[in-house]
Design an enzyme around this catalytic site. Structure first.
Site, PDB file in Angstrom:
ATOM      1  N   ASP A   9       0.837  -1.194   0.000  1.00 39.61           N
ATOM      2  CA  ASP A   9       0.000   0.000   0.000  1.00 39.61           C
ATOM      3  C   ASP A   9       0.883   1.259   0.000  1.00 39.61           C
ATOM      4  O   ASP A   9       2.046   1.212   0.415  1.00 39.61           O
ATOM      5  CB  ASP A   9      -0.862  -0.050   1.268  1.00 39.61           C
ATOM      6  N   ASP A  11      -0.433   4.970   0.951  1.00 44.85           N
ATOM      7  CA  ASP A  11      -0.732   5.927   2.030  1.00 44.85           C
ATOM      8  C   ASP A  11      -0.565   5.301   3.407  1.00 44.85           C
ATOM      9  O   ASP A  11      -1.127   4.241   3.688  1.00 44.85           O
ATOM     10  CB  ASP A  11      -2.166   6.451   1.895  1.00 44.85           C
ATOM     11  N   ASP A 134      -2.416  -0.497   5.897  1.00 48.52           N
ATOM     12  CA  ASP A 134      -2.737   0.062   7.214  1.00 48.52           C
ATOM     13  C   ASP A 134      -4.234  -0.022   7.533  1.00 48.52           C
ATOM     14  O   ASP A 134      -4.643   0.394   8.605  1.00 48.52           O
ATOM     15  CB  ASP A 134      -2.281   1.528   7.302  1.00 48.52           C
TER      16      ASP A 134
END
Lengths: 183, 183
Positions: A9, A11, A134
């Site tokens: 990922d 961000d 996240d």
């Protein structure tokens, strides 16, 4: 032997979005929010004016100017040798971010090729062996090994079925065997 | 019952890229190439100056101005009720196209949400039950049912393991049962 597929990922994992929230918030309001005050809260909840956070996500330049997460470049360079890596970002909600994310990767992770980038609305169609993210909402769909990268908004949540990593050194410890540490 | 997952390509399937090649080529050179002359040849080979085709793919506005393939809007509206649809486009080689493709879909296929869009470099990580695409290189990786949409560049190639459709009416016949034709 075929390389294992690793999905990473952007961000809050490669890109330090929290620091950019704090920066942009300071610039907009004059208020300096402390990172510690964000721990254990949803992404916007600790800011006195949460709607500003939502606006930042649609502001041209926000994603392009995000700092790089500490250690991510070095560890990603190693992982990119060992795994069949794809960068997977749920960017489609913010269409201005599409080109910014492409350019950000080209600047900070030049060893990642365009063939390795996926920008999507939902990650539920993407398959692989390992996913670093996240957000539980992304990891939940995934049928490989789920690796939760600690962010302020998930630091207080504990669930079964996820391996938590707190930083890129821990990613390396988890995913890279000793013999390739020297790359 | 959970809906089956259907992946739909954009270029040469939803978007009539061949017509835009012909238009742009006419504008650049004054030469009107006939669609029939392109049949059975690679995308650029029938044009006297093939390098222009490559330039068009990087020209701002090229993807944004592509005509919609005949019948695609009506049939996609039906398919979007029956299947869990994602639009999957290997757009990453042409970074200027990312926003253009998003905007093109928003204009011509407003019933497709941002959650349903995937822009990627390679499709080999994307899973589903059916994939409609005009390129064997995309379908080859896919482990669901492979549906080859006829384009000038693939009209002469015949292989096992693919169902060929020549237009959107044939897509409908293949994928939609009679009772939902009236949607």
């Amino acid at each position: 032997m075929e390389k294992k597929r690793l999905l990473v990922d952007m961000d809050h994992v490669m890109a330090d979005i929290t620091t950019n929230y704090i920066r942009y918030y300071k610039q907009a309001t004059g208020i300096l929010v402390q990172r510690e005050d964000l721990m254990g809260k949803p992404e916007d909840a600790a800011f006195p004016q949460p709607q500003l956070i939502h606006e930042f996500l649609f502001t041209p330049g926000f994603f392009r100017t995000a700092p790089v997460m500490e250690g991510s470049q070095h560890v990603m360079k190693i992982l990119n040798q060992v795994y069949d890596v794809s960068i997977v970002s749920a960017a489609m909600e913010f269409p201005q971010s599409l080109r910014e994310k492409y350019d950000w990767l080209a600047e900070h992770f030049p060893f990642i090729t365009w063939q390795q980038i996926i920008l999507c609305g939902s990650k539920k169609w993407i398959s692989g062996d390992y996913m670093i993210d996240d957000h539980f909402k992304n990891l939940n769909y995934f049928n490989g090994e789920r690796i939760l990268f600690t962010a302020t908004h998930n630091s207080h949540i504990h669930k079964q079925g996820y391996t938590r990593v707190n930083n890129w050194n821990e990613v390396r410890q988890l995913l890279v065997k000793e013999e390739v540490h020297s790359i």
